[in-house]
Design a protein around this motif. Structure first.
Motif, short mmCIF file in Angstrom:
data_model
loop_
_atom_site.label_atom_id
_atom_site.label_comp_id
_atom_site.label_asym_id
_atom_site.label_seq_id
_atom_site.Cartn_x
_atom_site.Cartn_y
_atom_site.Cartn_z
N PRO A 123 3.21 -4.47 -17.00
CA PRO A 123 4.01 -3.67 -16.17
C PRO A 123 5.52 -4.41 -15.74
O PRO A 123 6.03 -4.96 -16.66
N CYS A 124 6.26 -3.63 -15.34
CA CYS A 124 7.29 -3.58 -14.46
C CYS A 124 8.00 -4.11 -13.40
O CYS A 124 6.63 -3.83 -12.04
N SER A 125 8.35 -4.86 -13.11
CA SER A 125 9.50 -4.89 -11.60
C SER A 125 8.47 -4.07 -10.63
O SER A 125 9.14 -4.83 -9.40
N ARG A 126 9.12 -2.81 -11.54
CA ARG A 126 9.03 -1.34 -9.76
C ARG A 126 7.26 -2.01 -9.26
O ARG A 126 7.39 -1.18 -8.31
N MET A 127 6.34 -2.69 -10.57
CA MET A 127 4.98 -2.59 -9.83
C MET A 127 5.03 -3.12 -8.17
O MET A 127 4.25 -3.19 -7.82
N GLU A 128 6.28 -3.82 -8.05
CA GLU A 128 6.14 -4.55 -6.81
C GLU A 128 5.85 -3.23 -5.68
O GLU A 128 5.58 -3.56 -4.56
N ALA A 129 7.78 -2.40 -5.28
CA ALA A 129 7.88 -2.01 -5.18
C ALA A 129 6.06 -0.32 -5.05
O ALA A 129 6.17 -0.10 -3.69
N ALA A 130 5.29 -0.18 -5.91
CA ALA A 130 4.56 1.04 -6.17
C ALA A 130 3.20 0.30 -5.29
O ALA A 130 3.06 0.93 -4.61
N GLY A 134 3.11 -8.72 -5.17
CA GLY A 134 2.18 -9.77 -6.18
C GLY A 134 1.34 -7.87 -7.05
O GLY A 134 0.76 -8.20 -7.44
N GLY A 135 2.19 -6.80 -6.71
CA GLY A 135 1.63 -5.32 -7.79
C GLY A 135 2.28 -5.99 -9.58
O GLY A 135 1.35 -5.60 -10.33
N TYR A 136 2.78 -6.77 -9.46
CA TYR A 136 3.16 -6.82 -11.18
C TYR A 136 1.79 -7.53 -11.54
O TYR A 136 1.64 -7.82 -12.18
N ASN A 137 1.61 -8.63 -11.02
CA ASN A 137 0.70 -9.72 -11.59
C ASN A 137 -0.59 -9.24 -11.73
O ASN A 137 -1.65 -9.10 -12.23
N ALA A 138 -0.83 -8.14 -11.00
CA ALA A 138 -2.20 -7.27 -10.41
C ALA A 138 -2.50 -6.12 -11.58
O ALA A 138 -3.46 -5.77 -12.01
N MET A 139 -1.39 -6.04 -11.95
CA MET A 139 -1.43 -4.94 -13.49
C MET A 139 -1.33 -5.86 -14.79
O MET A 139 -1.60 -4.97 -16.02
N ARG A 140 -1.48 -7.33 -14.78
CA ARG A 140 -1.02 -7.78 -16.25
C ARG A 140 -2.40 -7.95 -16.57
O ARG A 140 -3.96 -7.86 -16.05
N ASN A 141 -2.25 -7.44 -18.09
CA ASN A 141 -3.49 -7.58 -19.27
C ASN A 141 -3.95 -6.02 -18.31
O ASN A 141 -5.01 -5.62 -19.17
N HIS A 142 -3.98 -5.36 -18.30
CA HIS A 142 -4.17 -3.96 -17.48
C HIS A 142 -3.38 -2.73 -17.74
O HIS A 142 -3.50 -1.97 -17.00
N GLY A 143 -1.95 -3.25 -18.00
CA GLY A 143 -0.97 -2.06 -18.10
C GLY A 143 -1.35 -0.75 -18.86
O GLY A 143 -0.54 -0.14 -19.41
N GLY A 144 -2.19 -1.34 -19.97
CA GLY A 144 -2.27 -0.30 -20.48
C GLY A 144 -1.64 0.25 -22.78
O GLY A 144 -1.51 -1.38 -22.94
#
Length: 172
Positions: A123-130, A134-144
């Motif tokens: 994931p990238c830092s834009r996951m916080e806005a999306a 905590g959006g970045y950490n929510a995607m860690r190991n689930h980013g594809g």
């Protein structure tokens, strides 16, 4: 990624998938700072990317990005949402039915397109806005997975995702 020898026990386990996967969603982002546009099909160009996507630049290793459909509810739960729109996650394809991690370092086919899984799609830092704090950490190991396009063509929603038989040359 170096895979274990095909005839080893681990190599045989890593090469065995329960079934083919399926493309559930396709998205393109024509320019920076805009949401992905959902499409029914896309054209993949060898060594370039998906036509109409801003990352169709010839970077190679990241020609297409994929995320596993089964991970979307996990990401939503970890980010505190009831669900997530695939467009928020900035991946080109949502794929169901097989573990994408098993395609890392392997060749696979989607529709007319032959791909090679190259690396995790972190994931990238834009996951916080999306997704919110905590959006970045929510995607860690689930980013594809990121994949290189080896043979271009069309891919469509509903296309099968099929791992290709490994050869000695493809394991080097």
């Amino acid at each position: 990624m170096t895979l274990p020898p095909a005839d080893s026990a681990l190599g045989q386990l890593m090469a065995t998938l329960p079934r083919a996967g399926r493309v559930e969603w396709i998205g393109l982002r024509p320019k920076r700072d805009v949401l992905m546009h959902e499409v029914d099909e896309a054209e993949a160009r060898t060594g370039v990317g998906l036509v109409g996507d801003r990352y169709a630049s010839g970077s190679g290793k990241r020609g297409i990005t994929l995320i596993q459909a089964e991970h979307l509810p996990v990401i939503a739960a970890l980010a505190g949402h009831a669900s997530v729109n695939p467009a928020w996650l900035r991946r080109n394809l949502v794929v169901s039915g097989l573990p994408l991690v098993a395609l890392k370092g392997r060749r696979f086919r989607i529709g007319e397109v032959v791909l090679e899984g190259t690396e995790d799609c972190d994931p990238c830092s834009r996951m916080e806005a999306a997704l919110g704090p905590g959006g970045y950490n929510a995607m860690r190991n689930h980013g594809g997975l990121c994949a290189r396009i080896l043979e271009g063509g069309r891919l469509r929603i509903g296309d099968a995702v099929v791992a290709l038989a490994e050869t000695t040359e493809s394991r080097v």
